[in-house]
Structures are given as structure tokens and as C-alpha cells.
Design an enzyme around this catalytic site. Structure first.
Site, short mmCIF file in Angstrom:
data_model
loop_
_atom_site.label_atom_id
_atom_site.label_comp_id
_atom_site.label_asym_id
_atom_site.label_seq_id
_atom_site.Cartn_x
_atom_site.Cartn_y
_atom_site.Cartn_z
N GLY A 148 7.35 24.72 16.95
CA GLY A 148 6.14 24.07 17.44
C GLY A 148 5.98 24.18 18.96
O GLY A 148 4.88 24.41 19.46
N ASN A 197 2.94 12.24 17.08
CA ASN A 197 4.31 12.14 16.56
C ASN A 197 4.95 10.78 16.76
O ASN A 197 5.84 10.40 16.02
CB ASN A 197 5.18 13.22 17.21
CG ASN A 197 5.00 13.31 18.71
OD1 ASN A 197 3.88 13.51 19.21
ND2 ASN A 197 6.08 13.14 19.45
N GLN A 233 2.74 17.55 13.21
CA GLN A 233 2.95 16.36 12.39
C GLN A 233 1.94 16.28 11.23
O GLN A 233 2.19 15.58 10.25
CB GLN A 233 2.82 15.09 13.24
CG GLN A 233 3.92 14.90 14.26
CD GLN A 233 5.27 14.55 13.64
OE1 GLN A 233 5.37 14.02 12.53
NE2 GLN A 233 6.33 14.85 14.35
N SER A 247 5.20 23.72 12.72
CA SER A 247 6.65 23.88 12.83
C SER A 247 7.31 23.70 11.46
O SER A 247 6.86 22.88 10.66
CB SER A 247 7.19 22.85 13.82
OG SER A 247 8.60 22.91 13.86
N GLY A 248 8.37 24.45 11.22
CA GLY A 248 9.04 24.39 9.92
C GLY A 248 9.86 23.13 9.69
O GLY A 248 9.82 22.54 8.60
N HIS A 249 10.57 22.68 10.73
CA HIS A 249 11.58 21.64 10.48
C HIS A 249 10.99 20.24 10.29
O HIS A 249 11.73 19.31 9.96
CB HIS A 249 12.67 21.66 11.55
CG HIS A 249 12.29 21.11 12.89
ND1 HIS A 249 12.66 19.84 13.28
CD2 HIS A 249 11.60 21.63 13.91
CE1 HIS A 249 12.21 19.64 14.51
NE2 HIS A 249 11.55 20.70 14.92
N THR A 298 12.95 40.83 17.04
CA THR A 298 13.23 40.98 15.61
C THR A 298 12.97 39.68 14.87
O THR A 298 13.42 38.62 15.29
CB THR A 298 14.70 41.43 15.41
OG1 THR A 298 14.88 42.66 16.11
CG2 THR A 298 15.03 41.62 13.94
N CYS A 311 12.34 13.06 22.03
CA CYS A 311 12.42 13.94 23.20
C CYS A 311 12.56 13.14 24.48
O CYS A 311 13.06 13.65 25.47
CB CYS A 311 11.17 14.80 23.28
SG CYS A 311 10.69 15.51 21.72
C1 LIG Z 1 8.20 18.22 16.84
C2 LIG Z 1 6.90 18.42 17.50
C3 LIG Z 1 6.68 19.54 18.33
C4 LIG Z 1 7.77 20.52 18.66
O1 LIG Z 1 8.11 21.33 17.57
P1 LIG Z 1 9.54 22.07 17.57
O2 LIG Z 1 9.47 22.95 16.36
O3 LIG Z 1 10.57 21.01 17.47
O4 LIG Z 1 9.62 22.85 18.82
C5 LIG Z 1 5.43 19.69 18.89
N1 LIG Z 1 4.45 18.82 18.64
C6 LIG Z 1 4.61 17.76 17.85
C7 LIG Z 1 3.48 16.84 17.59
C8 LIG Z 1 5.85 17.52 17.25
O5 LIG Z 1 6.02 16.45 16.48
#
Ligand SMILES: *Cc1c(COP(=O)(O)O)cnc(C)c1O
Length: 381
Positions: A72, A150, A178, A198-200, A236, A324
Site C-alpha cells: 500500500g 485505518n 482498508q 495492499s495484500g496483508h 522481477t 505506524c
Molecule cells: C496499511 C495501510 C497502508 C500501508 O500499506 P502497506 O502495505 O502496509 O505498505 C496505507 N494506507 C492505509 C489506509 C493502510 O491502512
């Protein structure tokens, strides 16, 4: 000890289906997606399957509108810097409650000579399309407003802002990290030009993300090197992570209504339970326009950090402010923008529910938390 994970806005566990989908690409299907042999073609096929999964989840018009990134943060950086540098000057509109990936990128651009307006939000964390409209200037090149916050979970009127920007011919970026998997996203209906995910945060792997770039939008390349991602994001491809992201977003969107209903019910059980059991509790964020899994509460005369430590001792994982910013003593910029006092902001606790959270876990927290607050308040006196 029983452990209860209520920090799903910080990260989520990789789901068994995602892990299973990823595993072959570490070993037997380990090819470089740029290689022309069978191993390479197999990797390439997997990357393109994932690209279509992301396209479908966002209702993008074509797979070529989806670019894979390392998360993200990278997607936010690329969207904003890429749009700005392709235009070599001008004005950007964003909000005071964006993720640092957006805010710090905008601040960096200010140092490069761009001008940025940081829109204030109301007491619930909402920004209105009319505010964006008022802030528009002749030289405005980009509007970046997150789909959902978030920290406090507030959902923004993305479709309204998108329609306004499209009408005025200004690019619209949204950080939907989010929002994806928590609410329906349709980049065409919402008139979104650039979207970060974002994946996680959706049970996929860390270090995997995507940027949606609407066809025709001029964006500078982000990572210079080889021809990967059509030369815009060289390097890659992280094939297992991309496969995991594709599977995760497909799962999240297929089960969206069901997951959202489940999380909303548990979130409300948690919020209502804590508000009735603990006096001097306030809900931060919007009462209804909020992410299904987000509960953010401030307890009078209690330090969020102290609460977190005590909860951790009891096996409950939460967050104060955003992950963060914890570790620094600054109160959350989001809570301050909502108009909380420094004490209220420092007393905030964020508990974020996941698709795998159970009612038993919520009830356990409703038993564990009130005595801790009581105890901390007693120590204060
Ligand atoms: C977690 C988050 C990000 C950052 O994503 P990462 O994959 O951890 O770098 C950016 N924006 C929001 C709103 C998030 O919650």
C-alpha cells in the site's frame, strides 16, 4: 494463555487458501515471469491470473489497468508522485487524516515545489465533496482522499468526490487499503482514476500490493529498470506474493457481504458492551459510516498505551492510535484532526475485528477490559 487478535487494521493472518495458492511458486513453479521457457511461462500465467482477479474485484475495465507493487505504501507513493511528476507542478488536495504514506508523500512534494491543501474533517472524520470543490484551483492536478480511515474507520463519500473530480477534469486517487474487502469498490461507478490496495490487510501476504491506473491516465514510471509491469514498475515480479494477493482479493470480494455482516455485528457487540460497562467512554469516528471491523474508543483518565500493555498481558492484541505512530509520543494526527483533546487522543484504543474473529472472543474482551480500565483509573487517583 489464550490469545485474542484484535489488530486486523495493522495486519491480518494469511489465510490457509492463500498460503496454499502461494506455495508452489516458491519451489516447483519458481520461474522468472520474464523467461520464455516453461518455468517462466508458468510464472507469467500466474501473475496474469492474479491481475485479472484484482481487475474483477475492482470492476476495472481491463487487466492492463492493474499494476503490482510492494504494498500500500508503494502504491500511494507511486500514485501521488507519479501523477505529480508527470505534470511538473501544480496543486494537490488531500485530507488531514490520510495514512502517512499519503501525507509524507505530499509533504515531500511540497519540498519539491508543489502546493498541497490538507482538508480538515468533521468530528466524525468525514470530508465532504463540497469541501473538495471549494478547494479546487485552476492548477489543481490531483485529489487524494482515502476510501476509509485505518484508525477510526470512517468511510468517505468516494463516489461523490470521484464524480466531482471527473467533471472538473482533475485526477482522483483513493487509498483503499482498508476499504477493499470491507465495502464494495467499483472504480468505474465511483469514477476513480488511481486506487491503492495492499495484500496483508485482506489475509494476503505482506509486501504485496497493487495500483489501479485508469486507462489514459498519465503517470510517471516509479521504479526504473527492466520491462516488468510494462516498464512502469521494474524489478522481477514477486510471483508467490502476487499470487497470494490475487487469491486474497478474490476471497475477500466473493465473501464480502457475509464477512461485513459478521464483522459489523461483532464490532457493535464490542462497542455497545464497552460503552455500557465503562463510564466515560467515547466512540471515535462515525457511528454508522465506519468500517465493519473498526472499534475506536477513548476512556477518560486512561492512557491508551498503558491499556495496551495490560491487555497484552492478558493475551489481547489491540492498538492505540495507528501502529505506524505508536512508539512515538505524538498523539495520533487522525484523532487530533477529529478535534479530540490530547488527553482523549492518548486515551484511545483501537480494536479491529477480522473475518476470523468470534463472538466468544468479543465476550472475553468484554470481561477482560472493564476491570483493567477501572484499575488504571484507580492508580491515577
Ligand atoms: C496499511 C495501510 C497502508 C500501508 O500499506 P502497506 O502495505 O502496509 O505498505 C496505507 N494506507 C492505509 C489506509 C493502510 O491502512
Amino acid at each position: 494463555m489464550r490469545r485474542i487478535y484484535l489488530d486486523n487494521a495493522a495486519t491480518t493472518a494469511v489465510s490457509p487458501r492463500v498460503l496454499e495458492a502461494m506455495l508452489p511458486y516458491f519451489t516447483q513453479a519458481h520461474g522468472n515471469a520474464s523467461s520464455i521457457h516453461g518455468f517462466g511461462r508458468e510464472a507469467k500465467r500466474a501473475v496474469e491470473t492474479a491481475r485479472r482477479q484484482v481487475m474483477k474485484a475492482l470492476n476495472a475495465a481491463a487487466p492492463q489497468e492493474v499494476y503490482f507493487t510492494a504494498g500500500g505504501t508503494e502504491s500511494d507513493n507511486w500514485a501521488i508522485k507519479g501523477a505529480a511528476l508527470a505534470r511538473q507542478g501544480g496543486h494537490i488536495i488531500t485530507t488531514a487524516i490520510e495514512h502517512h504514506a499519503v501525507l509524507h508523500t505530499c509533504q515531500w512534494l511540497e519540498n519539491q515545489g508543489f502546493s498541497v491543501t490538507y482538508l480538515p474533517v468533521d468530528e466524525f472524520g468525514r470530508v465532504a465533496a463540497a469541501q473538495v470543490e471549494k478547494a479546487l484551483r485552476e492548477d489543481t492536478i490531483l485529489v487524494s482522499v482515502m476510501a476509509a480511515n485505518n484508525e477510526v474507520g470512517t468511510i468517505q463519500p468516494v463516489a461523490e468526490i470521484g464524480a466531482l473530480c471527473r467533471e472538473r477534469g482533475v485526477l482522483f486517487h483513493t487509498d483503499a487499503v482498508q476499504a477493499v474487502g470491507a465495502m464494495p469498490i467499483d472504480v468505474q461507478a465511483m469514477k476513480i482514476d488511481l486506487l491503492s490496495l495492499s495484500g496483508h490487510k485482506i489475509h494476503g501476504p505482506k509486501g504485496a500490493g497493487a495500483l489501479y491506473v485508469r486507462k489514459g491516465v498519465k503517470l510517471d514510471a516509479f521504479i526504473h529498470g527492466g520491462a516488468q509491469e510494462r516498464g512502469f514498475r521494474a524489478g522481477t515480479e514477486n510471483v508467490p506474493a502476487i499470487v497470494g494477493l490475487g487469491t486474497a482479493i478474490e476471497d475477500a470480494c466473493e465473501n464480502l457481504a457475509e464477512n461485513a455482516a459478521h464483522m459489523t455485528a461483532l464490532r457493535q457487540r464490542l462497542i455497545d458492551g464497552l460503552m455500557t460497562r465503562i463510564s466515560g467512554t467515547r466512540l471515535n469516528g462515525h457511528p454508522t459510516e465506519r468500517l465493519p471491523g473498526n472499534a475506536n474508543l477513548s476512556f477518560d483518565r486512561v492512557e491508551g498505551e498503558a491499556l495496551l500493555l495490560r491487555l497484552d498481558l492478558m493475551g489481547v492484541a489491540g492498538s492505540s492510535g495507528s501502529a505506524c505512530t505508536s512508539g512515538t509520543l505524538d498523539p495520533s494526527h487522525v484523532l487530533m484532526a477529529l478535534g479530540l483533546t490530547q488527553a482523549q487522543a492518548n486515551g484511545a484504543l483501537r480494536l479491529t475485528i477480522g473475518t476470523d474473529t468470534t463472538a466468544e472472543e468479543i465476550d472475553a474482551v468484554l470481561d477482560i477490559l472493564p476491570p483493567i480500565v477501572e484499575d488504571l483509573r484507580r492508580m491515577q487517583r
